[in-house]
Each structure stands twice: as C-alpha cells, then as structure tokens.
Design a protein around this motif. Sequence first.
Motif, PDB file in Angstrom:
ATOM      1  N   GLY A  19       0.815  -1.214   0.000  1.00 18.91           N
ATOM      2  CA  GLY A  19       0.000   0.000   0.000  1.00 18.91           C
ATOM      3  C   GLY A  19       0.844   1.257   0.000  1.00 18.91           C
ATOM      4  N   LEU A  20       1.830   1.310   0.877  1.00 24.05           N
ATOM      5  CA  LEU A  20       2.714   2.472   0.911  1.00 24.05           C
ATOM      6  C   LEU A  20       3.583   2.556  -0.334  1.00 24.05           C
ATOM      7  CD1 LEU A  20       3.786   2.790   4.645  1.00 24.05           C
ATOM      8  CD2 LEU A  20       2.463   4.387   3.277  1.00 24.05           C
ATOM      9  N   ARG A  21       3.978   1.428  -0.867  1.00 22.88           N
ATOM     10  CA  ARG A  21       4.773   1.445  -2.106  1.00 22.88           C
ATOM     11  C   ARG A  21       3.958   2.035  -3.250  1.00 22.88           C
ATOM     12  NH1 ARG A  21       6.229  -3.910  -0.545  1.00 22.88           N
ATOM     13  NH2 ARG A  21       5.097  -4.729  -2.342  1.00 22.88           N
ATOM     14  N   ALA A  22       2.697   1.661  -3.343  1.00 24.38           N
ATOM     15  CA  ALA A  22       1.844   2.176  -4.425  1.00 24.38           C
ATOM     16  C   ALA A  22       1.620   3.676  -4.301  1.00 24.38           C
ATOM     17  CB  ALA A  22       0.507   1.433  -4.437  1.00 24.38           C
ATOM     18  N   ILE A  23       1.302   4.136  -3.104  1.00 26.08           N
ATOM     19  CA  ILE A  23       1.012   5.561  -2.943  1.00 26.08           C
ATOM     20  C   ILE A  23       2.273   6.403  -3.068  1.00 26.08           C
ATOM     21  CG2 ILE A  23       1.129   5.729  -0.410  1.00 26.08           C
ATOM     22  CD1 ILE A  23      -1.500   7.375  -2.680  1.00 26.08           C
ATOM     23  N   THR A  24       3.423   5.887  -2.631  1.00 26.46           N
ATOM     24  CA  THR A  24       4.651   6.670  -2.803  1.00 26.46           C
ATOM     25  C   THR A  24       5.069   6.728  -4.268  1.00 26.46           C
ATOM     26  OG1 THR A  24       6.002   4.748  -2.189  1.00 26.46           O
ATOM     27  CG2 THR A  24       5.531   6.359  -0.459  1.00 26.46           C
ATOM     28  N   GLN A  25       4.801   5.686  -5.025  1.00 29.34           N
ATOM     29  CA  GLN A  25       5.085   5.723  -6.466  1.00 29.34           C
ATOM     30  C   GLN A  25       4.194   6.759  -7.143  1.00 29.34           C
ATOM     31  OE1 GLN A  25       7.508   4.239  -8.369  1.00 29.34           O
ATOM     32  NE2 GLN A  25       6.729   5.584  -9.944  1.00 29.34           N
ATOM     33  N   ALA A  26       2.918   6.792  -6.763  1.00 27.33           N
ATOM     34  CA  ALA A  26       2.000   7.787  -7.324  1.00 27.33           C
ATOM     35  C   ALA A  26       2.445   9.196  -6.939  1.00 27.33           C
ATOM     36  CB  ALA A  26       0.576   7.525  -6.828  1.00 27.33           C
ATOM     37  N   ALA A  27       2.836   9.372  -5.681  1.00 27.44           N
ATOM     38  CA  ALA A  27       3.289  10.689  -5.220  1.00 27.44           C
ATOM     39  C   ALA A  27       4.531  11.138  -5.986  1.00 27.44           C
ATOM     40  CB  ALA A  27       3.576  10.646  -3.717  1.00 27.44           C
ATOM     41  N   PHE A  28       5.443  10.208  -6.224  1.00 35.10           N
ATOM     42  CA  PHE A  28       6.649  10.548  -6.974  1.00 35.10           C
ATOM     43  C   PHE A  28       6.295  10.968  -8.408  1.00 35.10           C
ATOM     44  CE2 PHE A  28      10.051   9.477  -9.917  1.00 35.10           C
ATOM     45  CZ  PHE A  28      11.090  10.224  -9.381  1.00 35.10           C
ATOM     46  N   SER A  29       5.417  10.226  -9.060  1.00 38.82           N
ATOM     47  CA  SER A  29       5.036  10.542 -10.448  1.00 38.82           C
ATOM     48  C   SER A  29       4.364  11.900 -10.548  1.00 38.82           C
ATOM     49  CB  SER A  29       4.108   9.449 -10.986  1.00 38.82           C
ATOM     50  OG  SER A  29       4.768   8.206 -11.002  1.00 38.82           O
ATOM     51  N   VAL A  30       3.468  12.195  -9.616  1.00 37.37           N
ATOM     52  CA  VAL A  30       2.791  13.495  -9.611  1.00 37.37           C
ATOM     53  C   VAL A  30       3.784  14.607  -9.290  1.00 37.37           C
ATOM     54  CG1 VAL A  30       1.024  14.882  -8.441  1.00 37.37           C
ATOM     55  CG2 VAL A  30       0.526  12.516  -9.106  1.00 37.37           C
ATOM     56  N   GLY A  41      10.586  22.286 -17.371  1.00 40.91           N
ATOM     57  CA  GLY A  41      11.180  21.074 -17.938  1.00 40.91           C
ATOM     58  C   GLY A  41      10.202  20.411 -18.898  1.00 40.91           C
ATOM     59  N   ARG A  42      10.681  19.469 -19.637  1.00 36.93           N
ATOM     60  CA  ARG A  42       9.825  18.778 -20.595  1.00 36.93           C
ATOM     61  C   ARG A  42       9.004  17.712 -19.892  1.00 36.93           C
ATOM     62  NH1 ARG A  42      13.838  18.042 -25.750  1.00 36.93           N
ATOM     63  NH2 ARG A  42      14.069  20.255 -26.123  1.00 36.93           N
ATOM     64  N   HIS A  43       7.712  17.755 -20.128  1.00 36.14           N
ATOM     65  CA  HIS A  43       6.790  16.760 -19.594  1.00 36.14           C
ATOM     66  C   HIS A  43       5.523  16.847 -20.437  1.00 36.14           C
ATOM     67  CE1 HIS A  43       4.336  14.401 -16.879  1.00 36.14           C
ATOM     68  NE2 HIS A  43       5.432  14.095 -16.208  1.00 36.14           N
ATOM     69  N   PRO A  44       4.890  15.713 -20.758  1.00 29.71           N
ATOM     70  CA  PRO A  44       3.682  15.775 -21.579  1.00 29.71           C
ATOM     71  C   PRO A  44       2.490  16.402 -20.860  1.00 29.71           C
ATOM     72  CG  PRO A  44       4.101  13.518 -20.877  1.00 29.71           C
ATOM     73  CD  PRO A  44       5.309  14.347 -20.484  1.00 29.71           C
ATOM     74  N   GLY A  45       2.562  16.549 -19.550  1.00 31.77           N
ATOM     75  CA  GLY A  45       1.482  17.216 -18.830  1.00 31.77           C
ATOM     76  C   GLY A  45       0.431  16.281 -18.267  1.00 31.77           C
ATOM     77  N   PHE A  46       0.641  14.988 -18.407  1.00 27.96           N
ATOM     78  CA  PHE A  46      -0.313  14.056 -17.807  1.00 27.96           C
ATOM     79  C   PHE A  46       0.430  12.893 -17.164  1.00 27.96           C
ATOM     80  CE2 PHE A  46       0.380  12.092 -21.901  1.00 27.96           C
ATOM     81  CZ  PHE A  46       0.320  10.723 -21.642  1.00 27.96           C
ATOM     82  N   VAL A  47      -0.235  12.291 -16.191  1.00 25.55           N
ATOM     83  CA  VAL A  47       0.302  11.132 -15.481  1.00 25.55           C
ATOM     84  C   VAL A  47      -0.792  10.078 -15.442  1.00 25.55           C
ATOM     85  CG1 VAL A  47       1.085  10.274 -13.232  1.00 25.55           C
ATOM     86  CG2 VAL A  47       1.875  12.483 -14.051  1.00 25.55           C
ATOM     87  N   THR A  48      -0.432   8.853 -15.740  1.00 22.23           N
ATOM     88  CA  THR A  48      -1.363   7.730 -15.628  1.00 22.23           C
ATOM     89  C   THR A  48      -0.967   6.914 -14.409  1.00 22.23           C
ATOM     90  OG1 THR A  48      -1.636   7.656 -18.024  1.00 22.23           O
ATOM     91  CG2 THR A  48      -2.312   5.711 -16.790  1.00 22.23           C
ATOM     92  N   LEU A  49      -1.935   6.710 -13.522  1.00 21.59           N
ATOM     93  CA  LEU A  49      -1.683   5.967 -12.284  1.00 21.59           C
ATOM     94  C   LEU A  49      -2.576   4.731 -12.268  1.00 21.59           C
ATOM     95  CD1 LEU A  49      -1.774   9.047  -9.876  1.00 21.59           C
ATOM     96  CD2 LEU A  49       0.253   7.918 -10.817  1.00 21.59           C
TER      97      LEU A  49
END
Length: 123
Positions: A19-30, A41-49
């Motif tokens: 559970g913590l691994r999933a939410i920390t991965q999402a937090a990192f991506s966002v 910086g370059r980023h497409p502007g969207f994140v898929t979780l």
Amino acid sequence: MKSKDMVIGGKDRIAYGKGLRAITQAAFSVSLLNYCKKHEGRHPGFVTLDSPLLSYKEPDTVDDDLSDSGLKEAFYNDLNGASDDRQFIIVENVPPTAEIARSDQTIEFAGSKESGRFGLFPK
C-alpha cells in the motif's frame, strides 16, 4: 543507490508494504510532473496511475495501515486542485469519494452506456 529506488525514513521503499509502495510511487510521479512544470522542464502534462489507492486498504503490516488517515480524500483533493495544464488518468478498481465523483473534472469510464462514459474513444 544500489536498488535505484527511494529511501523513506531511512528505509528502502521496498521494505514497506504494498500500500505504501503504491502511494509513494503515485506521489513521486505526480511530484515529477509538478517539478517539470514549475521549472519549465519537458513533460507531456499528464500522469497515468494504475490503482494507486487500492492496496493500502489491505496493509502488509500494522505500520502500513492508512485506512483511517484520510489519505484517499486528500489524494483526490490534491489532484482535483491541480493547475489546468495537468491531467491525471487514474485506473482504479474502487470509486473515488462522492465529492470527487461529482466534480466537473471527473469522468467515469464504466463500460456501460447507461452510466458514466462507455469508453475512451467514441464509436
């Protein structure tokens, strides 16, 4: 550095429950999206979780139990308050909070023509 992953509270992220691994991965991506936008910086502007909140309801250990923390509501409220130049696609097996579900920014893909949106691409 050896695992090429985050260290949280002095422990490798892999040492925590799923559970913590999933939410920390999402937090990192966002956070990466927000950092790139802030610093031009370059980023497409969207994140898929993919299911960022599903597993925290079934923690691996007592230390990982976030069920009474309000994390789900805070997670969706934070994403809902993001700038208009950011988009989040969340594939989740449990519905969001009622408040977020009513938001103009939320689109439910239900696979049904009677409820939500049938699919990503119109037929």
